[in-house]
Write an enzyme that holds these catalytic residues in place. Structure first.
Site, mmCIF file in Angstrom:
data_model
loop_
_atom_site.group_PDB
_atom_site.id
_atom_site.type_symbol
_atom_site.label_atom_id
_atom_site.label_comp_id
_atom_site.label_asym_id
_atom_site.label_seq_id
_atom_site.Cartn_x
_atom_site.Cartn_y
_atom_site.Cartn_z
ATOM 1 C CD GLU A 1 50.235 -23.403 43.690
ATOM 2 O OE1 GLU A 1 49.524 -22.996 44.332
ATOM 3 O OE2 GLU A 1 49.799 -24.029 42.349
ATOM 4 C CG HIS B 1 40.538 -25.914 40.879
ATOM 5 N ND1 HIS B 1 41.325 -24.758 40.746
ATOM 6 C CD2 HIS B 1 40.327 -26.950 40.135
ATOM 7 C CE1 HIS B 1 42.283 -25.993 40.290
ATOM 8 N NE2 HIS B 1 41.874 -27.527 40.526
ATOM 9 C CE LYS C 1 50.496 -27.613 43.938
ATOM 10 N NZ LYS C 1 49.330 -26.841 43.625
ATOM 11 C CG ASN D 1 46.821 -23.822 38.565
ATOM 12 O OD1 ASN D 1 46.881 -24.971 38.713
ATOM 13 N ND2 ASN D 1 47.474 -23.264 39.649
ATOM 14 N NE ARG E 1 54.078 -25.816 42.176
ATOM 15 C CZ ARG E 1 54.160 -27.406 43.135
ATOM 16 N NH1 ARG E 1 55.436 -27.349 43.709
ATOM 17 N NH2 ARG E 1 54.154 -28.260 43.366
ATOM 18 C CE LYS F 1 54.194 -31.100 39.099
ATOM 19 N NZ LYS F 1 52.202 -31.587 39.460
ATOM 20 C CG HIS G 1 42.229 -32.697 37.493
ATOM 21 N ND1 HIS G 1 40.838 -31.186 38.387
ATOM 22 C CD2 HIS G 1 42.647 -32.320 37.183
ATOM 23 C CE1 HIS G 1 42.488 -30.443 37.681
ATOM 24 N NE2 HIS G 1 43.123 -30.561 37.565
ATOM 25 C CD GLU H 1 46.645 -31.652 34.165
ATOM 26 O OE1 GLU H 1 47.183 -30.929 34.269
ATOM 27 O OE2 GLU H 1 45.753 -31.382 35.872
ATOM 28 C CG HIS I 1 44.350 -26.421 36.703
ATOM 29 N ND1 HIS I 1 44.912 -26.224 35.518
ATOM 30 C CD2 HIS I 1 44.421 -27.318 37.244
ATOM 31 C CE1 HIS I 1 45.380 -28.045 35.236
ATOM 32 N NE2 HIS I 1 45.488 -28.130 36.310
ATOM 33 N NE ARG J 1 56.886 -32.586 65.794
ATOM 34 C CZ ARG J 1 57.274 -33.254 67.273
ATOM 35 N NH1 ARG J 1 57.882 -34.189 66.203
ATOM 36 N NH2 ARG J 1 57.100 -33.523 68.085
HETATM 37 N N1 LIG Z 1 49.653 -33.227 43.943
HETATM 38 C C1 LIG Z 1 49.700 -32.485 43.046
HETATM 39 O O1 LIG Z 1 50.421 -32.005 42.390
HETATM 40 C C2 LIG Z 1 48.240 -33.344 42.015
HETATM 41 C C3 LIG Z 1 48.281 -32.564 40.384
HETATM 42 C C4 LIG Z 1 46.520 -32.594 39.760
HETATM 43 C C5 LIG Z 1 45.447 -33.411 40.817
HETATM 44 N N2 LIG Z 1 46.087 -34.047 41.713
HETATM 45 C C6 LIG Z 1 44.847 -35.093 42.507
HETATM 46 O O2 LIG Z 1 45.262 -36.424 42.245
HETATM 47 C C7 LIG Z 1 43.858 -36.888 42.656
HETATM 48 C C8 LIG Z 1 43.731 -37.540 40.179
HETATM 49 O O3 LIG Z 1 44.264 -38.176 40.351
HETATM 50 P P1 LIG Z 1 43.660 -39.163 38.942
HETATM 51 O O4 LIG Z 1 43.587 -38.755 37.963
HETATM 52 O O5 LIG Z 1 45.246 -40.368 38.261
HETATM 53 O O6 LIG Z 1 42.647 -40.222 39.981
HETATM 54 P P2 LIG Z 1 42.282 -41.391 40.580
HETATM 55 O O7 LIG Z 1 43.707 -41.825 41.730
HETATM 56 O O8 LIG Z 1 41.171 -41.228 41.412
HETATM 57 O O9 LIG Z 1 42.277 -43.022 39.516
HETATM 58 C C9 LIG Z 1 41.900 -42.818 38.718
HETATM 59 C C10 LIG Z 1 40.894 -44.173 38.424
HETATM 60 O O10 LIG Z 1 41.849 -45.345 37.944
HETATM 61 C C11 LIG Z 1 42.108 -45.911 38.677
HETATM 62 N N3 LIG Z 1 43.499 -46.777 38.956
HETATM 63 C C12 LIG Z 1 44.387 -46.300 39.138
HETATM 64 N N4 LIG Z 1 45.988 -46.559 38.645
HETATM 65 C C13 LIG Z 1 45.004 -47.748 37.394
HETATM 66 C C14 LIG Z 1 45.637 -48.841 36.592
HETATM 67 N N5 LIG Z 1 47.424 -48.327 36.483
HETATM 68 N N6 LIG Z 1 45.208 -49.298 35.811
HETATM 69 C C15 LIG Z 1 43.903 -49.342 36.262
HETATM 70 N N7 LIG Z 1 43.650 -47.716 36.695
HETATM 71 C C16 LIG Z 1 43.924 -47.181 37.670
HETATM 72 C C17 LIG Z 1 41.637 -45.577 39.957
HETATM 73 O O11 LIG Z 1 41.814 -46.863 40.771
HETATM 74 C C18 LIG Z 1 40.637 -44.805 40.094
HETATM 75 O O12 LIG Z 1 39.449 -45.807 39.923
HETATM 76 C C19 LIG Z 1 42.813 -35.733 42.265
HETATM 77 O O13 LIG Z 1 42.751 -36.201 43.314
HETATM 78 C C20 LIG Z 1 43.769 -34.312 41.946
HETATM 79 O O14 LIG Z 1 43.189 -33.421 43.201
HETATM 80 C C21 LIG Z 1 47.456 -33.936 42.738
#
Ligand SMILES: NC(=O)c1ccc[n+]([C@@H]2O[C@H](COP(=O)([O-])OP(=O)(O)OC[C@H]3O[C@@H](n4cnc5c(N)ncnc54)[C@H](O)[C@@H]3O)[C@@H](O)[C@H]2O)c1
Length: 366
Positions: free
Chosen positions: A239, A254, A140, A247, A243, A229, A267, A182, A250, A118
């Site tokens: 949200e 999306h 999130k 987006n 908030r 943020k 993304h 972003e 987005h 939990r």
């Molecule tokens: N929770 C939220 O509010 C929120 C907001 C935006 C996006 N997201 C989520 O985030 C995800 C995308 O995140 P992302 O863009 O970080 O992608 P990711 O986590 O897939 O990382 C991108 C790539 O970079 C590599 N990587 C990470 N750190 C590295 C480093 N320091 N050096 C070399 N390679 C590295 C990873 O292994 C991966 O191959 C999606 O799933 C999306 O839904 C969540």
């Protein structure tokens, strides 16, 4: 070093600090011991990140769980591996899960922490620019379902976010630009968060330093994004209102991601195209001036971000994807529409035909 306190109104005990500096991975123990009583730590990471940081990360009582790399592994099946590992290591309710990685690892480890017994303490060490400016802040957590992204999740706050800017040294240009999309978004929404912002000017003046990963510029950039943020999230943790402005770009993004099966574009690439389309759409509705529209799109171009997809995407498929997106309320598409002077507004009464016509026109223009 920059420290930003993310405050959760009405639930002060869930407030947490974001620390932004160099070489924090080496100093993790120093910071983590202040924010949790945990004795055991399950460090969730992936097979790309693990070899890069395993020597640098030192924290007594920690054990790594190395998952495969990729969005396709952000699933219940892999979240279950986090739970299995926590059970195997006998983590109890006072212990903690650490996410060491990008947004995929952050979202999934956070989800694991939220549901294990939990909810146990959870710490984010984001290693991508996108995760440092966006996904690590705001609470999130989620995994994907085959029917859609982030369909299974919750709001769950970390105890601490350690944004180590030196981690970005190994990030490739494509992933760096994904985060920059972003970042630019914050510039376009800044005056809806606070008055008289100057982030757009900062980004315009410091592009070369940012691409050179100059430490001071990157620290300022991440701090500004986290501060913006936090202003938004402080107002609206779950949200319901403000908030939604996060987006910006987005709704189109999306739809682009969904119609291309989440494989073709990152993304951030979809977001930069989505923001260009949002500016063009607002111009077509006479909501913004032509000069302002050009100024903003030029910044996106100057940063070398994507401004259009590199294939024709069927406008009906895009439209359909938009209408099943979470941002649809009572059948109307909810848009974060840009206004002049780095403001945005959430509009819920956009006519479907206007959107479809716009998508048709924009397709013919590239
Ligand atoms: N929770 C939220 O509010 C929120 C907001 C935006 C996006 N997201 C989520 O985030 C995800 C995308 O995140 P992302 O863009 O970080 O992608 P990711 O986590 O897939 O990382 C991108 C790539 O970079 C590599 N990587 C990470 N750190 C590295 C480093 N320091 N050096 C070399 N390679 C590295 C990873 O292994 C991966 O191959 C999606 O799933 C999306 O839904 C969540």
């Amino acid at each position: 070093m920059n420290k930003i306190d993310i405050e959760i109104p009405k639930q002060k005990e869930y407030s947490y600090p974001v620390i932004i500096s160099e070489n924090l991975i080496e100093k993790a123990e120093e910071y983590i011991k202040h924010c949790t009583k945990a004795k055991k730590f399950l460090v969730v990471t992936n097979e790309t990140i693990y070899p890069l940081f395993k020597e640098r990360f030192k924290l007594s009582g920690s054990k790594f769980l190395v998952l495969p790399d990729g969005e396709e592994y952000k699933s219940l099946e892999y979240a279950n591996k986090i739970i299995d590992s926590a059970i195997e290591d006998k983590l109890d309710r006072t212990d903690a899960i650490i996410a060491l990685g990008g947004g995929v690892i952050g979202d999934m480890a956070g989800f694991g922490a939220a549901v294990y017994q939990r909810g146990i303490d959870y710490i984010q060490i984001p290693t991508t620019l996108l995760a440092q400016v966006d996904s690590s802040v705001g609470g999130k957590v989620a995994v994907n379902h085959r029917e859609g992204k982030n369909l299974i999740g919750n709001f769950y706050q970390p105890k601490l976010v350690l944004s180590d800017i030196s981690a970005l040294d190994t990030l490739d240009l494509r992933q760096f630009k994904t985060g920059l999309a972003e970042v630019l978004k914050y510039a376009f929404i800044e005056n809806s968060c606070r008055e008289n912002g100057s982030f757009f000017k900062f980004l315009k003046d410091n592009r070369e330093k940012i691409f050179a990963k100059d430490r001071n510029s990157i620290e300022e950039l991440i701090s500004t994004c986290c501060r913006l943020k936090s202003i938004v999230v402080n107002h609206d943790e779950k949200e319901k209102g403000l908030r939604a402005i996060l987006n910006f770009g987005h709704t189109f993004a999306h739809a682009i991601e969904k119609t291309t099966n989440y494989t073709k574009y990152t993304h951030g690439e979809a977001v930069s195209i989505g923001m260009v389309w949002a500016f063009e759409f607002a111009l077509s509705l006479n909501i913004i001036d032509k000069d302002y529209c050009e100024e903003c799109i030029n910044l996106i171009k100057d940063y070398g971000l994507m401004t259009k997809p590199d294939e024709n995407i069927d406008e009906n498929a895009l439209f359909e994807a938009m209408t099943i997106d979470k941002k649809v309320q009572q059948g109307k598409i909810r848009f974060v529409i840009p206004k002049n002077n780095f403001k945005v507004e959430v509009i819920s009464n956009i006519e479907g035909n206007d959107v479809l016509d716009f998508l048709k026109n924009i397709k013919n223009s590239y």
